[in-house]
Design a protein around this motif. Structure first.
Motif, PDB file in Angstrom:
ATOM      1  N   SER A  74     -10.697  -3.478  11.856  1.00 33.92           N
ATOM      2  CA  SER A  74     -10.729  -2.868  10.529  1.00 33.92           C
ATOM      3  C   SER A  74     -10.627  -1.347  10.614  1.00 33.92           C
ATOM      4  O   SER A  74      -9.870  -0.714   9.878  1.00 33.92           O
ATOM      5  CB  SER A  74     -12.010  -3.281   9.809  1.00 33.92           C
ATOM      6  OG  SER A  74     -12.093  -2.693   8.542  1.00 33.92           O
ATOM      7  N   ASP A  80      -9.488  -2.839   4.912  1.00 35.53           N
ATOM      8  CA  ASP A  80     -10.755  -3.284   4.339  1.00 35.53           C
ATOM      9  C   ASP A  80     -11.083  -4.686   4.875  1.00 35.53           C
ATOM     10  O   ASP A  80     -10.208  -5.551   4.926  1.00 35.53           O
ATOM     11  CB  ASP A  80     -10.642  -3.330   2.806  1.00 35.53           C
ATOM     12  CG  ASP A  80     -11.960  -3.602   2.128  1.00 35.53           C
ATOM     13  OD1 ASP A  80     -12.656  -4.573   2.509  1.00 35.53           O
ATOM     14  OD2 ASP A  80     -12.310  -2.857   1.202  1.00 35.53           O
ATOM     15  N   ASP A  83      -9.862  -7.592   2.870  1.00 30.65           N
ATOM     16  CA  ASP A  83      -8.423  -7.825   2.731  1.00 30.65           C
ATOM     17  C   ASP A  83      -7.982  -8.798   3.825  1.00 30.65           C
ATOM     18  O   ASP A  83      -7.422  -8.409   4.851  1.00 30.65           O
ATOM     19  CB  ASP A  83      -7.671  -6.495   2.822  1.00 30.65           C
ATOM     20  CG  ASP A  83      -6.184  -6.635   2.550  1.00 30.65           C
ATOM     21  OD1 ASP A  83      -5.685  -7.772   2.449  1.00 30.65           O
ATOM     22  OD2 ASP A  83      -5.520  -5.582   2.457  1.00 30.65           O
TER      23      ASP A  83
END
Length: 107
Positions: A74, A80, A83
């Motif tokens: 990440s 994010d 996501d």
């Protein structure tokens, strides 16, 4: 819309898409005619019908790293943690197991 090619045993088997309605997976017509084709998951048997789900399909979500490895992925790619599609496309090009994911250009 985000989309990715899904491969089983390095053979293209279908396309996973994410849009405002959720996630959609459809097997490729040519893949369905192959004698050696296998389903991506027992919960997603080979069919010409599209699979639709509001959240990421468990078989694909399970490919995404967890814990400290997710933190590294990440941070490195500035994605994010929520996501899931972007994480799947960034982290799962060469997974352990027989499924791999390759991003496709937006259409």
């Amino acid at each position: 819309m985000k989309q990715a090619g899904i491969y089983v045993n390095d053979v293209f088997c279908g396309i996973l898409r994410e849009d405002e309605e959720g996630f959609h997976f459809a097997y490729d017509e040519d893949y369905l005619t192959r004698k050696d084709s296998v389903a991506v998951s027992p919960t997603m048997p080979l069919t010409e019908h599209r699979y639709d789900k509001e959240m990421m399909f468990p078989v694909f979500d399970g490919l995404i790293p967890e814990g400290w490895l997710l933190d590294i992925a990440s941070a490195s790619w500035k994605i994010d943690r929520r996501d899931r599609m972007s994480l799947l496309m960034a982290c799962c090009k060469d997974c352990i197991g027989n499924i791999s994911v390759k991003p496709l250009s937006d259409e």
